[in-house]
Design an enzyme around this catalytic site. Structure first.
Site, short mmCIF file in Angstrom:
data_model
loop_
_atom_site.label_atom_id
_atom_site.label_comp_id
_atom_site.label_asym_id
_atom_site.label_seq_id
_atom_site.Cartn_x
_atom_site.Cartn_y
_atom_site.Cartn_z
CD GLU A 83 -8.70 31.30 122.14
OE1 GLU A 83 -9.45 30.35 122.35
OE2 GLU A 83 -9.09 32.42 121.74
N GLY A 113 21.89 33.77 115.86
CA GLY A 113 22.45 35.12 115.76
C GLY A 113 22.01 35.86 114.51
CB SER A 148 1.24 31.86 130.78
OG SER A 148 1.67 31.65 129.46
CD GLU A 183 -17.17 43.67 126.73
OE1 GLU A 183 -17.13 44.61 127.56
OE2 GLU A 183 -18.23 43.19 126.28
#
Lengths: 331, 374, 374, 331
Positions: free
Chosen positions: C353, C331, C356, C117
């Protein structure tokens, strides 16, 4: 760095080159000899930052830190010895009105150990506990029940070599107390520890410089697969990055002031010293693993000093709170 | 795809764990660390108890891991008397296998591997020790550095130069492996002291001063020594990975125990420390999986140098990372307990049997050639 | 212990690889990225070609990995119409499975999952969308944020509050799952534009304004919604790990190709860049092994939250690490090729989901409780 | 930081708050509008570092970098625009004696694009190539066969949004050349790029500050599991560490000088900016992934600018060589 500070740096360097460099390995193996403690006094290192009323040299913060920085380049144990006397022990004695004893310490006729294990966040109020054991010494400062005590008695030196500060006999030493005197509340000691962020940073940065300089020199001469190590980009680039970070922090050390900034530098220089010394050891290969080559001591000391001087929780929380301006980082 | 060890290996792992917890007491570990003394009694005990079984490489690997988890110095010491054996096993004559190898397996002899030279490090092909043929002997001159078991092994599987390379840039040609006995005339060793860690292991410099080596002590063919040693490193690196996983797991055990006990005491444990625990656990698990995968290729006779170097490189960095993080998390507690020994022990993992840098060279070379870890 | 995939899965992997290389052309990928357009034609093609097979979770996982390896945005888009299906599969009534799920499997419908939400993020239990019972209906009010397929799915498996928690601190009680159709009155969605990456995927905010939901659209039991969703995340995290491994491998492919071609052109490639290649390869391999292990537990009905969180957490960090390192190594070349899209796509892996941070919380909690990754 | 410098910082900040802050998102979506380029000129940003003979303001290095630093906090595109004109384009034109055209650029009546892809180590001499495309513009500076060319012609703007510097329309733009003039050898341009390490550092550090300040503010207000993010130690500690590193480097930027030190700062601030912006985005969660929240642009720009301004090989080798005092890091 102004001229005066530069001169101070040069002078201490000269002393270290002459008096410490070739002996640093002996310090590690046998402890710093008494003669060296006398030399520190003669050089004005002991009491460098203290008021003249205490017999001190009244150096400013940066001048004092220049001494610690340089000593740590050669022997972190030596640097810590000067720091613990100037920034902790002498102010504690003076605060408790024990000026006579302070005078003896200044003269080097009395030496006092520090029971490191319970000074900060340590849990160890047991015996034996981790402490410096500067021999010959009959005094020890420790914390008990919220009080700072000066204890007189007998040391029983630990068999086991400690991880770090071997020059000061840090280890699980026993101490048989005969009498003790209160020097103040625990808070007064904490205040001294926390109030010396710049000094602690100077030690972390100095020892990092000692290790990195060694790595730079070694990688110039050591060849592998026909080329000196410095010709390999991963070696040269990593060391350059570390030297750069060291440069920024050293410049900060010698040109800024303030509590928050000191805390910033302490937090980061402590982390940095572990990283820098680890790389310095690695680039020495197998030789780095041997005491003789004088680089592993920096690796050990960086970790030991991080545990001794830096409270990974408390100090980082204090830093976060100073940045946020409110309670933070407590979960 | 199956991530479980067979039941007999799980059972074996448990036995080693019990043995290590029983025998590797803190007192024993500390004493051997302080005195830099090789624990010969533990070597014997491990062998007699049947815990050490060099005939099954899976057991060797798991044994190393579990022993190092309890104490790296003692664990390596107990499992290292066989160090270098695979070279004899794969390339030694029946005579050499019978005369030397069989005695190591039964504990009557200890062996070592003589490859690294002073100033040589990972640059194996640059070695300077020379063996000149003279009748049915080789005359050996030179020295070897950082030799594990150097002061105590009965013989050494030793890499030497027997001929100049036919092409100057191909320095790895002209190298051979000889078995050198400690009691050969002209052999001497100097124990290296003052090591940062793994102080229970014995490390020495070997000096060869006109040592006469009988021709039959040549292992395999002349000139193929470099390949034999590289092949061996492809094996031994899996065992260094096992040492590393053991160290990482041991540090992780201590941090888990420390934080849990803090919580039980009602001391709040910050998210910061919990996150560090998670990172240690994740890297340790990843290291173990890389090790298992490398082992499953290697022990099925289809070695994959890429995955082996990944396993050794990653696990050794993880060992150092976990030991250092454990020190950071536990502060004074770590400083005054056996954790500080783990910290000192861990660093060698990134250095011996190919530094982390060498592993990276191997991996990138294989990758750019089109070989992968599959 | 066995690290090889069965032959049929290896074959399947190859098929997906071929499909992706053929269909996910750079032109297609770039166009959908620029226009933030969902590739519905690719979804259909993948389904029709039989490449997408949701009945076998191993195939789902490998398919996601191989597709994301070629292009993350298209790969996720093609594999995400089924997102949230496991909740219906495990807890939905026959009626719901027939009415909704069967149509997703055949491509006639698309579905989505409504959990997050606005301002809620990983704190699922803090949700505010409420469903009040009224006769044989629920009246739904509230909104959902960052909903994948939010603008295009036909229905959403939606977590809502049906009752206040009986104990105020147990906020995860009183939550239920409802199936909400797009064409229910009062439902609306706002497409979110200006995403950093995975721009081919459709993301929207859902708004529920007095939406009437028939009682039979309740999934499973009232009050158990939180557990259903957590159980689902334990499954879906393995698939996010697969997305991440795909991205990491894709970036690795490009760097390997780039450095090899440099060498072929005679441009010297520094050790520094080779080391970075090695680190990318090692971390990618480790991520894949963690994913496989998590999958082998999960798909055998013995899910292990510790290893699942390790796999998702580590693989997602590796995806971001590899994409960023690839940019560094290549680069200007990276900046002007599809690598920059990989870089932008990769970052979401560490966020959706379960960030970390959430994975680390799960791991440390399990560890301190004594559960491990075994 | 001295008073004058502080005043400069304050003034530019005020300008940014009023003129850029609320528009920064529009810059990203539609490019920096022409009116803004006029404002840069009116503020004296264009030509800030140039001699008065060229119509410049002759600010010292630190003053000029204060402008770049501040602009980068709000819009890295804006900072890069000022940098590329002042440090690259105008000196090139002036070096080639094209003072009239330089005057037009100073006035803002002519604007010139830069073909970034082949300025440094880029391999792309092909067309279309990565370039800025500041519309309306008919000029482009590019490198061809070792020469720096000023090309006049027509731009064809790329469809595709570039990773970074979207405010300047950087992308795989096409350019149809009508005439071209040589401005010098490629080396003269390289010298300008390499000689502006401090300026490039100012941009890296400014954009890092922009991202970190946003993260600090966001973590104060955003709650998860009932507490603001700042109360969680991993968030508060990591941001504090990044703020500390930023402090050291910013202090270095505004108080040190010299080529080696500039190179040190460029190498490390470029790495740092990627790390700092990545964390800043992460702590915004899903919102960080959306353009609207103004943090993802720093993440993109840090990487794009690292590729555009920093040669990961060449610059690190140059740094290593300056530290070792000899050839190194070339393998």
């Amino acid at each position: 760095m102004n001229e005066q500070l530069q001169m101070m740096m040069d002078n201490v360097k000269q002393f270290c080159e002459q008096a410490i460099k070739d002996q640093a390995i002996t310090f590690e193996r046998e402890g710093i000899p008494e003669s060296m403690f006398q030399a520190f006094r003669d050089q004005g290192f002991i009491g460098a930052n203290l008021p003249s009323s205490m017999g001190g040299a009244e150096l400013d913060r940066q001048g004092y830190d220049a001494i610690l920085f340089r000593l740590a380049e050669y022997s972190p144990s030596a640097a810590f010895y000067v720091y613990m006397n100037n920034s902790i022990i002498l102010p504690l004695l003076s605060g408790a009105g024990m000026n006579d004893l302070a005078g003896e310490v200044m003269k080097g006729t009395v030496r006092i150990g520090l029971a490191s294990s319970n000074l900060l966040e340590g849990t160890g109020d047991h015996d034996p506990f981790l402490s410096t054991a500067v021999f010959p010494s009959e005094h020890m400062i420790k914390v008990e029940n919220g009080k700072v005590l000066l204890v007189r008695g007998k040391f029983q030196h630990a068999d086991r070599k400690s991880l770090g500060l071997r020059g000061l006999g840090v280890g699980m030493n026993s101490f048989e107390a005969e009498e003790s005197k209160e020097l103040g509340r625990k808070e007064s000691l904490e205040k001294l520890m926390l109030g010396s962020s710049w000094e602690q940073s100077a030690i972390f940065l100095g020892l990092s410089k000692g290790a990195l300089d060694k790595a730079i020199e070694y990688t110039k001469v050591r060849k592998t697969f026909n080329y000196p190590l410095k010709d390999y980009s991963p070696v040269a680039f990593r060391l350059s990055e570390l030297m750069s970070d060291l440069e920024f922090m050293t410049h900060f050390l010698f040109s800024e002031e303030g509590e928050q900034k000191g805390l910033m530098l302490k937090a980061r220089s402590s982390d940095f010293s572990r990283k820098a010394t680890k790389h310095a050891l690695q680039y020495h290969g197998g030789y780095g693993y041997l005491e003789d080559f004088g680089v592993e001591k920096f690796y050990r000391d960086s970790v030991a000093l991080s545990s001794l001087m830096f409270r990974p929780e408390g100090d980082k929380k204090a830093l976060a709170e100073s940045i946020y301006g409110s309670k933070s980082g407590y979960l | 795809m199956d991530f479980d060890l067979p039941a007999d290996l799980e059972e074996y792992r448990k036995q080693v764990r019990e043995f290590s917890l029983r025998e590797f007491t803190e007192e024993t570990a500390m004493m051997h660390d302080i005195k830099e003394k090789y624990p010969d009694e533990l070597r014997k005990k491990a062998l007699e108890s049947g815990i050490i079984d060099f005939s099954n490489p899976w057991k060797t690997m798991l044994g190393i891991e579990e022993m190092c988890r309890v104490d790296p110095g003692l664990g390596i010491s107990a499992t290292v008397p066989y160090f270098g054996a695979e070279i004899l096993m794969l390339h030694g004559s029946d005579y050499l296998r019978e005369k030397y190898l069989s005695k190591v397996a039964t504990g009557k002899m200890m062996m070592g591997l003589g490859v690294t030279e002073p100033g040589g490090g990972s640059d194996v092909a640059g070695l300077k020790t020379s063996a000149k043929k003279s009748g049915n002997h080789y005359i050996l001159n030179g020295s070897k550095m950082f030799i594990t078991n150097g002061g105590i092994a009965d013989f050494f599987v030793t890499l030497v130069r027997t001929a100049e390379p036919d092409v100057p840039s191909k320095r790895h040609r002209g190298l051979s492996v000889l078995v050198v006995e400690r009691n050969f005339k002209g052999f001497s060793s100097n124990k290296l002291t003052g090591k940062l860690g793994v102080r229970a292991t014995n490390t020495a410099e070997l000096i060869f001063d006109n040592v006469e080596i009988p021709q039959e002590n040549l292992v395999g063919e002349e000139g193929k020594g470099f390949y034999y040693v590289m092949e061996f490193f492809n094996i031994s690196r899996v065992f260094v990975a096992a040492q590393s996983v053991g160290i990482a797991q041991g540090a992780l055990d201590m941090v888990t125990e420390y934080l849990s006990s803090q919580e039980k005491k009602g001391v709040p444990v910050s998210e910061e420390l919990k996150f560090k625990l998670s990172e240690m656990a994740t890297r340790t698990e990843a290291s173990r999986l890389l090790m298992y995968k490398a082992a499953s290729y290697l022990f099925n006779y289809k070695p994959n140098p890429t995955i082996t170097s990944m396993a050794k490189g990653y696990a050794s960095e993880t060992a150092a990372f976990c030991a250092e993080t454990a020190m950071e998390v536990t502060g004074m507690t770590g400083l005054s307990t056996k954790l500080e020994r783990f910290f000192r022990d861990s660093k060698i993992m990134e250095i011996w049997e190919g530094t982390s840098e060498v592993e990276k060279i191997v991996i990138s070379r294989m990758m750019m050639r089109g070989d992968s870890s599959e």
